[in-house]
Scaffold this motif. Structure first.
Motif: not given
Ligand code: ZN
Length: 855
Positions: A292-294, A256, A267, A254, A259
């Motif tokens: 946060e965007t995984l 992020d 980001s 994964s 970030s």
């Protein structure tokens, strides 16, 4: 190319234009005649939309860090918009990798939400949208020769239209040239990506991953590129799919994407939204996600990884033999960078450039020299331009250019020489560029008469369905390349010589948009501007072909004629013309008399001038989000003679998402009125013999929800309402027709699929035109889409068809009587067939329009 340089005047010319004119009379500027690229470059550069701007201090800082990372990643998918722009941005600006996106297609087969361009022209718009997106996310763009042909249900069907070996050739070429350490696919090869093109992109990526390192595969490429074995391949899993499958996410790698990049102040998911919003022809404006965007990646092929996508990949200068000194210099430059005065880095950067230049040729040497050059230019605040006095120049004409440069640092830089492309001898100036002093140089050039036009390379030659026909193997994968003129500047930083170049642009100031640029175009002496590409003759009456003749040279005279096949007659046989001024336009017309029998013909234009023949059309696209586009395809019109019985006259048309059907209905003699929302409210609908809704009207016209009842009243009191396809999501009314039916996602993509006459005696197949099986020959792209899958028994079905291996789809044409009138729903794609001049589609559509008149 003959060029004379002068700082004060344009008086000298090596070869006079008159001499050129005499020696090149009777030459045709056609695609086939000019196979020699007269204006050549040492390598293939992407086309830029304006002179390159310099980076600001934080961007330079990031670029300095990136100089010390030797890693690369290639993302592979099928279409413009498939790419995960956050992943591209993360790798470019976060991991500091050289990052590329290979889209198999240019999106030519999609639907255009901002204009009426389709096919090649839509592909040209989308290519530029992708290039604009890449300017934001920092990745590089590549394509294969594949032409998007619309929706495909399986990779098997896809590969019947795309020659798989040729596409594999292209993908292997891009892998060998770009040399990615890792490859990431957007789609899996198991079919979960839906669209056949998507699955095909994953299949090709996997095969290319295994083959690019094999010297026995496509050995003809090895004259230009080396073999390459990427380290590993991943699938960029689609998070909602993983969640719906309740997958154990811990087994995926994964990242992020939320970030934050401190130097850019954004980001990667925010940068991604800005990039994705460039896909305006698809209406893909996006909002940035914060926090946060995984995102997940599944390992597929190559060397195993345990902890990260890039583990065990050497990303240091150790990859480049003999680079130890360069490494030391660039590490120091990065460490000592002064954000207040980037020019302090110039001595050490110039030294690093010189050291790097002396290392034997290799992939990373070339990539890093290029990056370093841009960092040096930005540290010195150097602006470089070459501006033409005119937006285009015709073959054989002279063009006045002004090259300009300014050094905005205290570092002593010498302008050694200037040169146009690499054909003419250089002009040596040896002029010191003192800080802030703008230096310009006038250049006069003659455009060689045997030069190529500045057409997008993939549209240079006629192409069949499937793949573009590209002659030069070295252009494989290139996003864009045109026969543009480039100006090269050789600069000396201490004793280090660095060459910078820029395409020639035309510049103007727009009162609203400010400073604007367009690429300087090499044009034919004259060209045609066409309104309609297809002219339909519904009977024996003659018709006028109206067009504009555009002068692209100085004073120009000659004559224009049409090349017609046997059976078609024309009056007059040619038209003389005489122009005084450049860009002057004349409205002209020929009268065409069709043959007795039904027939289809393609006619071409021929413009004879004092400086040779031109057979070109001029197409110009002006959209604000992409650079202005000028393109010169072969000037051709399709003539279709199809005897049509028409029983009614007046049509009201409700435009939906946008189609050209009203124009083509007028072309065959109907009186067509475009209906506004106000018209829907009024009771005047009864004046129309038929009312037709354009494609996706019930998706795009809010008022249809409120006033569909008026349309039903119109039908009830004796009207004929024809509803063309609508998407099954976001329909503005619960019930489109007088009785319920549901629209599905059923489509028939094989445009030559056999058509079953379910009800051969039905009025729609017999009145006023008798429809035969042959009327379904020659259809383009598809039979239709968004067919109904359930309907009230009061509807009658008429015809059915299906793609291979599927059940018959009968909901593409529904008919019912209601009150004194009739209602028709059709998913058959008349919006594609009528502009293409498909005779059978005209006959059937006219029958729909006449349906009320039959008993
Ligand atoms: Zn796609």
């Amino acid at each position: 190319m003959n060029i004379v340089y002068s700082t004060s005047n344009f008086s000298q010319l090596t070869i006079s234009r008159q001499k050129m004119e005499r020696s090149f009379v009777n030459k045709i500027f056609s695609r086939s005649k000019f196979l020699i690229l007269v204006i050549t470059f040492t390598s293939i550069f992407p086309v830029h939309s304006q002179p390159t701007e310099v980076m600001n201090s934080s961007e330079i800082k990031l670029a300095l860090k990136k100089l010390n990372v030797l890693g690369s990643v290639l993302y592979i998918a099928a279409h413009p918009d498939d790419e995960n722009t956050a992943v591209l941005s993360y790798f470019t600006s976060g991991k500091l990798f050289r990052t590329g996106y290979l889209a198999l297609t240019r999106g030519d087969g999609g639907q255009n939400l901002i204009g009426s361009e389709q096919g090649d022209l839509l592909g040209l718009i989308r290519t530029n949208e992708l290039l604009e997106a890449r300017k934001i996310d920092g990745a590089e763009q590549f394509f294969t020769r594949a032409i998007d042909f619309g929706y495909s249900k399986s990779p098997e069907e896809t590969f019947t239209i795309w020659d798989k070996q040729k596409l594999l050739f292209d993908v292997v070429w891009v892998v060998r040239k770009f040399k990615p350490d890792i490859i990431i696919t957007r789609f899996p090869s198991n079919g979960d990506g839906g669209h056949g093109h998507h699955t095909a992109s994953a299949i090709l990526a996997e095969e290319a991953f295994n083959l690019a390192g094999d010297p026995n595969k496509f050995p003809e490429q090895l004259r230009f590129v080396d073999t390459w074995e990427p380290k590993r391949l991943f699938w960029n899993a689609w998070t909602p799919l993983l969640e719906s499958r309740k997958d154990d996410l811990s087994k995926y790698f994964s990242i992020d994407l939320g970030s934050f990049n401190k130097l850019l102040g954004k980001s990667y998911s925010e940068i991604s939204a800005l990039s994705r919003t460039q896909h305006k022809s698809q209406g893909f404006g996006a909002s940035g996600r914060r926090g946060e965007t995984l995102n997940y990646f599944s390992y597929l092929l190559g060397s195993k990884a345990d902890n990260s996508l890039t583990e065990n990949i050497d990303l240091s200068w150790n990859r480049l033999d003999g680079s130890q000194k360069v490494n030391e210099l660039l590490s120091t430059a990065e460490k000592d960078f002064d954000i207040e005065d980037p020019s302090k880095s110039l001595p050490i950067l110039a030294e690093a450039y010189k050291e790097l230049s002396m290392i034997p040729s290799s992939y990373w040497k070339k990539v890093k020299l290029n990056e370093l050059k841009n960092v040096i230019r930005s540290c010195a605040g150097i602006w470089i331009e070459c501006i033409s006095s005119d937006k285009s120049g015709a073959l054989g004409d002279d063009v006045g250019l002004t090259a300009g440069i300014v050094n905005r640092s205290a570092f002593p830089i010498t302008l050694k020489s200037i040169k146009l492309n690499n054909l003419a001898s250089e002009i040596f100036l040896n002029k010191e560029l003192t800080s802030g002093n703008f230096v310009s140089q006038n250049i006069k050039a003659n455009l060689p008469i045997e030069s190529k036009l500045t057409n997008p390379y993939w549209l240079e030659r006629p192409h069949p369905q499937g793949l573009y026909d590209v002659e030069d193997i070295k252009l494989t994968g290139a996003a864009d390349f045109r026969n543009e003129i480039k100006c090269q500047f050789v600069l000396l930083f201490n004793d280090t010589e660095i060459l910078f170049d820029t395409p020639v642009y035309y510049r103007w100031t727009d009162p609203v948009d400010g400073e604007k640029y367009s690429l300087f175009n090499v044009s034919p002496p004259a060209a045609i501007r066409l309104k309609n590409k297809t002219i339909v003759f519904p009977d024996q009456q003659s018709k006028k072909i109206n067009f504009e003749l555009v002068n692209l040279s100085d004073n120009l005279s000659g004559e224009i004629k049409l090349n017609l096949p046997e059976g078609w007659q024309i009056e007059p046989s040619s038209i003389p013309f005489n122009f005084k001024n450049k860009y002057e336009e004349k409205e002209l017309s020929f009268k065409i008399i069709p043959p007795q029998q039904n027939s289809t013909a393609v006619v071409s234009f021929e413009i004879s001038t004092g400086i040779g023949l031109s057979d070109r059309e001029i197409v110009q696209l002006n959209y604000k989000h992409i650079p202005p586009q000028t393109y010169f395809p072969k000037a051709e019109i399709k003539l279709v003679k199809v005897d049509l019985e028409q029983k009614v006259n007046s049509i009201g048309y409700l435009i939906g998402a946008g189609d050209d059907i009203p124009e083509y209905l007028k072309e065959i003699g109907y009186d067509v009125k475009l209906l506004s929302d106000d018209d829907l409210e009024s009771a005047k609908l009864n004046n129309f013999d038929a009312i037709i809704t354009g494609i996706r009207a019930y998706n795009t016209r809010e008022k249809l929800g409120q006033f569909n009842t008026n349309l039903m009243k119109y039908v009830e009191s004796g009207g004929n309402l024809i509803v063309q396809y609508n998407n099954n999501r976001d329909i503005v009314t619960d019930q489109i027709g007088p009785f319920p039916f549901t629209i599905s996602r059923d489509r028939v993509t094989e445009e030559n699929s056999p058509v079953n006459f379910i009800n051969p005696n039905h009025r729609l197949l017999n009145f006023p035109n008798k429809i035969a099986a042959s009327d379904f020959d020659g259809w383009t792209q598809e039979r239709g889409l968004y067919f109904a899958d359930k309907w009230d028994p009061k509807y009658e079905t008429v015809i059915g068809c299906n793609d291979k291996g599927e059940s018959e789809k009968d909901g593409g044409l529904l008919f019912t009587k209601y009150g004194k009138g009739v209602f028709i729903y059709t998913g058959y794609s008349f919006f594609r067939q009528l502009p293409e001049g498909v005779p059978g589609a005209y006959k059937l559509f006219v029958n729909l329009i006449s349906a009320k008149q039959s008993k």
